[in-house]
Motif scaffolding. Structure first.
Motif, PDB file in Angstrom:
ATOM      1  N   GLN B  52       0.662  -1.361   0.005  1.00 31.00           N
ATOM      2  CA  GLN B  52       0.094  -0.120  -0.087  1.00 31.00           C
ATOM      3  C   GLN B  52       0.962   1.188   0.060  1.00 31.00           C
ATOM      4  OE1 GLN B  52      -2.639  -0.114   3.287  1.00 31.00           O
ATOM      5  NE2 GLN B  52      -4.277   1.290   2.405  1.00 31.00           N
ATOM      6  N   GLN B  54       4.149   1.592  -1.063  1.00 32.77           N
ATOM      7  CA  GLN B  54       4.786   1.855  -2.091  1.00 32.77           C
ATOM      8  C   GLN B  54       3.978   2.253  -3.324  1.00 32.77           C
ATOM      9  OE1 GLN B  54       8.191   1.712  -2.337  1.00 32.77           O
ATOM     10  NE2 GLN B  54       8.288   0.696  -0.208  1.00 32.77           N
ATOM     11  N   GLN B  55       2.597   1.791  -3.372  1.00 35.33           N
ATOM     12  CA  GLN B  55       1.777   1.923  -4.333  1.00 35.33           C
ATOM     13  C   GLN B  55       1.401   3.479  -4.091  1.00 35.33           C
ATOM     14  OE1 GLN B  55      -2.015   0.235  -4.189  1.00 35.33           O
ATOM     15  NE2 GLN B  55      -2.781   1.364  -6.125  1.00 35.33           N
ATOM     16  N   LEU B  56       1.028   4.038  -3.018  1.00 35.39           N
ATOM     17  CA  LEU B  56       0.915   5.575  -2.695  1.00 35.39           C
ATOM     18  C   LEU B  56       2.291   6.196  -3.188  1.00 35.39           C
ATOM     19  CD1 LEU B  56      -1.264   5.532   0.516  1.00 35.39           C
ATOM     20  CD2 LEU B  56      -2.029   6.343  -1.884  1.00 35.39           C
ATOM     21  N   ARG B  58       4.478   5.740  -5.390  1.00 38.86           N
ATOM     22  CA  ARG B  58       4.307   5.784  -6.911  1.00 38.86           C
ATOM     23  C   ARG B  58       3.306   6.594  -7.465  1.00 38.86           C
ATOM     24  NH1 ARG B  58       3.919   0.143  -8.225  1.00 38.86           N
ATOM     25  NH2 ARG B  58       1.612   0.643  -8.482  1.00 38.86           N
ATOM     26  N   ASP B  59       2.082   6.093  -7.293  1.00 34.72           N
ATOM     27  CA  ASP B  59       0.765   6.716  -7.928  1.00 34.72           C
ATOM     28  C   ASP B  59       0.345   7.853  -7.501  1.00 34.72           C
ATOM     29  OD1 ASP B  59       0.985   4.501  -9.323  1.00 34.72           O
ATOM     30  OD2 ASP B  59      -0.337   3.241  -8.162  1.00 34.72           O
ATOM     31  N   TYR B  60       0.656   8.476  -6.263  1.00 35.24           N
ATOM     32  CA  TYR B  60       0.176   9.420  -5.546  1.00 35.24           C
ATOM     33  C   TYR B  60       1.187  10.696  -5.214  1.00 35.24           C
ATOM     34  CZ  TYR B  60      -2.933  12.312  -2.379  1.00 35.24           C
ATOM     35  OH  TYR B  60      -3.495  13.255  -1.751  1.00 35.24           O
ATOM     36  N   GLY B  62       4.263  10.365  -6.682  1.00 39.48           N
ATOM     37  CA  GLY B  62       5.042  10.617  -7.795  1.00 39.48           C
ATOM     38  C   GLY B  62       6.476  10.081  -7.715  1.00 39.48           C
ATOM     39  N   ARG B  63       6.909   9.180  -7.058  1.00 39.73           N
ATOM     40  CA  ARG B  63       7.978   8.393  -7.041  1.00 39.73           C
ATOM     41  C   ARG B  63       8.309   7.438  -7.946  1.00 39.73           C
ATOM     42  NH1 ARG B  63      10.077  10.727  -2.632  1.00 39.73           N
ATOM     43  NH2 ARG B  63      12.160  10.038  -3.218  1.00 39.73           N
ATOM     44  N   CYS B  89       7.779  16.056  -5.707  1.00 37.15           N
ATOM     45  CA  CYS B  89       7.057  15.090  -5.075  1.00 37.15           C
ATOM     46  C   CYS B  89       5.682  15.921  -4.855  1.00 37.15           C
ATOM     47  CB  CYS B  89       7.343  15.048  -3.336  1.00 37.15           C
ATOM     48  SG  CYS B  89       8.722  13.743  -3.058  1.00 37.15           S
ATOM     49  N   HIS B  90       4.616  15.259  -4.866  1.00 35.94           N
ATOM     50  CA  HIS B  90       3.117  15.977  -4.701  1.00 35.94           C
ATOM     51  C   HIS B  90       3.223  16.644  -3.379  1.00 35.94           C
ATOM     52  CE1 HIS B  90      -0.948  16.614  -4.038  1.00 35.94           C
ATOM     53  NE2 HIS B  90      -1.339  15.916  -3.453  1.00 35.94           N
TER      54      HIS B  90
END
Lengths: 256, 398
Positions: B52, B54-56, B58-60, B62-63, B89-90
Motif C-alpha cells: 500500500q 509503495q503504491q501510494l 508511486r501513484d500519488y 510521484g516517486r 513530490c506531490h
C-alpha cells in the motif's frame, strides 16, 4: 525522618499539596508563599522550577514559568533563596521540574544541594522509569530524596504496580489524561480513584491536575489520601496584592 | 521491497544512537509511545503495508523522483552535481514520504484524529493532504510567526480541510508548535495519532521518520548505478533543521564510509551573531521534545530562540541520529547564513531553472566552500520547491 514520610505517618486523609512556581509572581516571592502556605493549612508544598518548554503544563503554569524566567529565576537562584528555609518552614518541600535545566546544573550537584537545604522529594515528569532505574535512582536515594512518579487513567494495572514499586513518598495520580489546569470533570474519574484505592499500593496517593476548589478537592479525597492544587493557586497569585491574604482566602475556601 | 536494516548507526532497543535519543516523556504519553515502539517495525515491514505504501509513493506522491545532472552547476564547480528532485513530490517537498507512511500506520492503529506541528508549513500541508486522502480529522499547530511568513502554505492547509492552530507561546515558531502538538496529544491520548514531521521526538519517532524518508537514498543508489555505473557518490549534501531530508538522503549510505555525508545548518545572521540556528555549533547535550540530543540553550538549561530566514530550519535542536553523526564524525556539519542561502537560491533559479525552498538553498550554498575533484559525484537533496518562499525572495530580488 523524611518529612513526607512523617506526614503520611500522621495524616491519611485530606492531605493538601499546593504547587507554586519559584520566582512567581516576583523573583523573591518564595519565602512569603511558603510561610503563608504553612500558616494557612497546606500540608506539602511543591515548588516548580521554571522551564522554557514545560510540556506537561497547561497555559496558567506555562505563563507563570515564563514570568519567573523573565524575573531571573534559575536553579542556583532558587537554592540560594531556600538556603535558610528550614529555620522557619517545617512543611515537606518537593521540587518539581523538567530534566533539561537539572542536567545542565548537574544532577549530582542538584541532589546534594537539595538535601542540604532540606528538600524532601522530587517530581520530574519527563524522566521515564527506564532512565530512572538505570541511571538516577541511587543518586536520589543517597541524598534522602523521595522520587514521586505519575500514574494516569490510561496506565495499566501492571504498570501502576511497577511505578508504585519504584516511587517513594507518594504516588501522583493524574486525574485525567491532560496537561495541568484542565477542565475535565473530576467526578467522572471515581472508578479510577477507586481502582487505585482497591489496589492497596505501597505509597499514599495524591490526586492532581484539575483540582481547583472545595468540590474537586473533596471528590479527589474520597478514595485517595489527598490532592494537589497548582494552576488555581497560581491564578489566585497572579493579581495578588497581598500574598498572605490571597493564600488565606484561597485555602479557606478549599479546606473549610 | 524495503526490509529492516541494521548498521552501526541504527537505533538501539531503548531508542539511542550512541549517547543521543531515548524517550523522555511524561507518563500521560506512555501508552501511545509504547504502542508505537512495540508495533512500528512490525507494521511498517508487513508486506500488505509495504504494498500500500509503495503504491501510494508511486501513484500519488510521484516517486521515484528524478535524479537530475545539473550541467551548468556542475560546470561551474568542475565536477558532477546531481539533484535529487524531492521538490517534484506531490505537495512540493520530501515531507510527504513520511506523512503517507504515518497515515497508513495511524489507520492500522485505529486512530481517528491526526495532529501535527509545522514550521515552514510543508509538513503541515503534507499531513493535511494525507488526512484529506483518508478522510481523517487534521489539526496542525504552527507558530504564530511562521503563520505570517508562510502564508501560502497556511492557505493550502485550510483548503485541504485542516484546522491550523497558532502556537502563541515562547518564540512562536516550530519549537512552540511542537510543544502545543505534544500537549494536544497528552489531552487526547486515545483517538489521536501525532504525525511528527522530522526525525525528532521520543523513540521511535526519529527512527520511524528516518525509515519512511530513507526512500530518498534508496532511489539515489539505484539511479546513480544506472547513470554512472556505481551506486556510491562521493558526497551527499542536505540541509538540516531537525534533519528529516538529511536522514533520508544519508540513510542507505551510512555504512558506506567512502561517501561524505554533509549536513548544512542555518547560521542565520552568522553562527556567533546571537541570531542563528546552527545547533551542532552552538548546542550542548540536552533534552527537548522527548529525546536527548544537541540543543541550543542557556547556561541554566533554558532552550534559546533560534533564528533562520527559513522557517523549516528555525529549530533549536537536531534529531538524535544527526547529533550522533556529528559526535561520531561520520557526518560533516557545515552552515550557511541567511544571506548565503538567499544568494544560492537566486543562483540555482537562474542557472538551473529551479526555484528551491529557502531550506534547500542552504544546502546549495556550501558548494562554494568545498573543493571538488573532477571525478567526484555530488548529490544534493533538493528537498523542496521555493513557491512558499517567494514573498521572502522578492524582498531581496535586486
Amino acid at each position: 525522618m523524611n518529612r513526607i514520610d512523617q506526614l503520611f505517618k500522621e495524616k491519611h486523609h485530606r492531605v493538601l499539596n499546593v504547587y507554586c512556581t519559584a520566582g512567581y509572581p516576583k523573583l523573591d516571592s518564595i519565602q512569603q508563599v511558603l510561610a503563608s502556605l504553612q500558616l494557612r493549612g497546606a500540608d506539602i508544598v511543591e515548588i516548580g522550577m521554571p522551564y522554557s518548554d514545560p510540556l506537561a503544563d497547561g497555559p496558567v503554569i506555562q505563563q507563570s514559568n515564563m514570568v519567573a524566567l523573565e524575573n531571573g529565576m534559575s536553579i542556583p537562584v532558587l537554592f540560594e533563596q531556600l538556603k535558610n528555609i528550614r529555620e522557619t518552614i517545617e512543611l515537606p518541600i518537593i521540587l518539581m521540574g523538567y530534566m533539561n535545566p537539572i542536567l545542565q546544573f548537574g544532577l549530582e550537584k542538584f541532589c546534594k544541594i537539595a538535601e542540604e537545604v532540606g528538600v524532601d522529594g522530587i517530581i520530574l515528569p519527563d524522566l521515564p522509569m527506564y532512565e530512572f532505574e538505570t541511571e538516577y535512582q541511587q543518586l536520589f536515594e543517597k541524598h534522602g530524596l523521595r522520587f514521586i512518579f505519575l500514574v494516569t487513567p490510561e496506565t495499566s494495572e501492571e504498570r501502576i504496580r511497577k511505578i508504585d514499586g519504584l516511587s517513594s513518598g507518594f504516588l501522583y495520580a493524574v486525574s485525567s489524561s491532560s496537561t495541568t489546569g484542565n477542565n475535565k470533570a473530576i467526578e467522572d474519574q471515581e472508578m479510577y480513584f477507586k481502582k487505585l484505592q482497591d489496589m492497596k499500593l505501597k505509597n499514599p496517593i495524591l490526586v492532581g491536575f484539575g483540582i481547583k476548589d472545595k468540590s474537586t478537592f473533596q471528590s479527589a479525597c474520597q478514595y485517595t489520601n489527598g490532592a494537589i492544587i497548582g494552576s488555581a493557586y497560581i491564578r489566585a497569585l497572579e493579581h495578588s496584592m497581598d500574598i498572605d491574604l490571597t493564600t488565606k482566602e484561597f485555602l479557606n475556601a478549599i479546606l473549610h | 521491497m524495503a526490509t529492516v536494516k541494521e548498521s552501526q548507526f541504527s537505533v538501539d532497543e531503548h531508542g539511542y544512537y550512541g549517547n543521543f535519543g531515548g524517550a523522555f516523556i511524561p507518563e500521560m504519553l506512555y501508552p501511545n509511545v509504547k504502542q508505537l515502539q512495540e508495533q512500528y517495525l512490525q507494521i511498517m515491514y508487513d508486506p500488505a503495508f509495504q504494498q500500500q505504501f509503495q503504491q501510494l509513493l508511486r501513484d500519488y506522491v510521484g516517486r521515484p523522483t528524478p535524479l537530475y545532472l545539473a550541467e551548468r552547476l556542475s560546470k561551474k564547480h568542475g565536477t558532477s552535481i546531481y539533484l535529487k528532485r524531492e521538490d517534484l513530490c506531490h505537495t512540493g517537498a520530501h515531507k510527504i514520504n513520511n506523512t503517507v507512511g504515518q497515515i497508513l500506520l495511524a489507520e492500522r492503529l485505529g486512530k481517528k484524529r491526526i495532529i501535527a506541528e509545522t514550521g515552514a508549513g510543508q509538513h503541515g500541508v503534507a499531513t493535511a493532504t494525507v488526512c484529506a486522502l483518508k478522510g481523517l480529522e487534521c489539526i496542525v499547530y504552527m507558530g504564530e510567526k511562521d503563520i505570517e511568513r508562510q502564508a501560502p502554505n497556511v492557505a493550502r492547509m485550510k483548503m485541504l480541510g485542516a484546522t491550523v492552530v497558532p502556537a502563541v507561546s515562547g518564540s512562536k515558531t516550530l519549537k512552540d508548535a511542537t510543544n502545543e502538538a505534544i500537549r494536544d496529544w497528552i489531552n487526547n491520548p486515545v483517538d489521536t495519532h501525532y504525525i511528527i514531521g522530522s526525525v525528532v521526538g521520543p523513540h521511535p519517532y526519529p527512527d520511524m521518520v528516518t525509515r519512511f524518508q530513507s526512500v530518498i537514498s534508496e532511489e539515489i543508489k539505484k539511479q546513480l548505478l544506472e547513470k554512472t555505473g556505481s551506486e556510491l557518490p562521493t558526497h551527499v549534501i542536505a540541509c538540516v533543521g531537525g534533519g528529516s531530508n538529511a536522514s533520508g538522503a544519508f540513510y542507505h549510505f551510512l555504512d558506506d564510509l567512502s561517501v561524505k555525508l554533509i549536513a548544512v545548518e542555518a547560521a542565520g545572521c552568522g553562527i556567533h551573531s546571537g541570531m542563528s540556528a546552527a545547533t551542532t555549533q552552538l548546542g550542548k547535550p540536552g533534552i527537548l521534545h522527548g529525546s536527548k540530543s544537541l540543543l541550543m540553550q542557556t547556561e541554566d538549561g533554558q532552550v534559546t530562540e533560534p533564528h533562520s530566514i527559513s522557517a523549516g530550519l528555525d529549530y533549536p535542536g537536531i534529531g538524535p541520529l544527526q547529533a550522533h553523526l556529528y559526535a561520531s564524525g561520520r557526518g560533516t556539519f557545515m552552515s550557511a547564513t541567511d544571506e548565503q542561502a538567499l544568494a544560492a537560491g537566486f543562483e540555482i533559479s537562474k542557472t538551473e531553472g529551479i526555484i528551491p525552498a529557502l531550506e534547500t538553498a542552504h544546502a546549495f550554498s556550501v558548494l562554494n566552500d568545498i573543493q571538488f575533484e573532477k571525478e567526484d559525484v555530488v548529490v544534493i537533496c533538493l528537498s523542496g520547491r521555493g513557491d512558499k518562499d517567494l514573498a521572502t525572495y522578492m524582498k531581496y530580488l535586486k
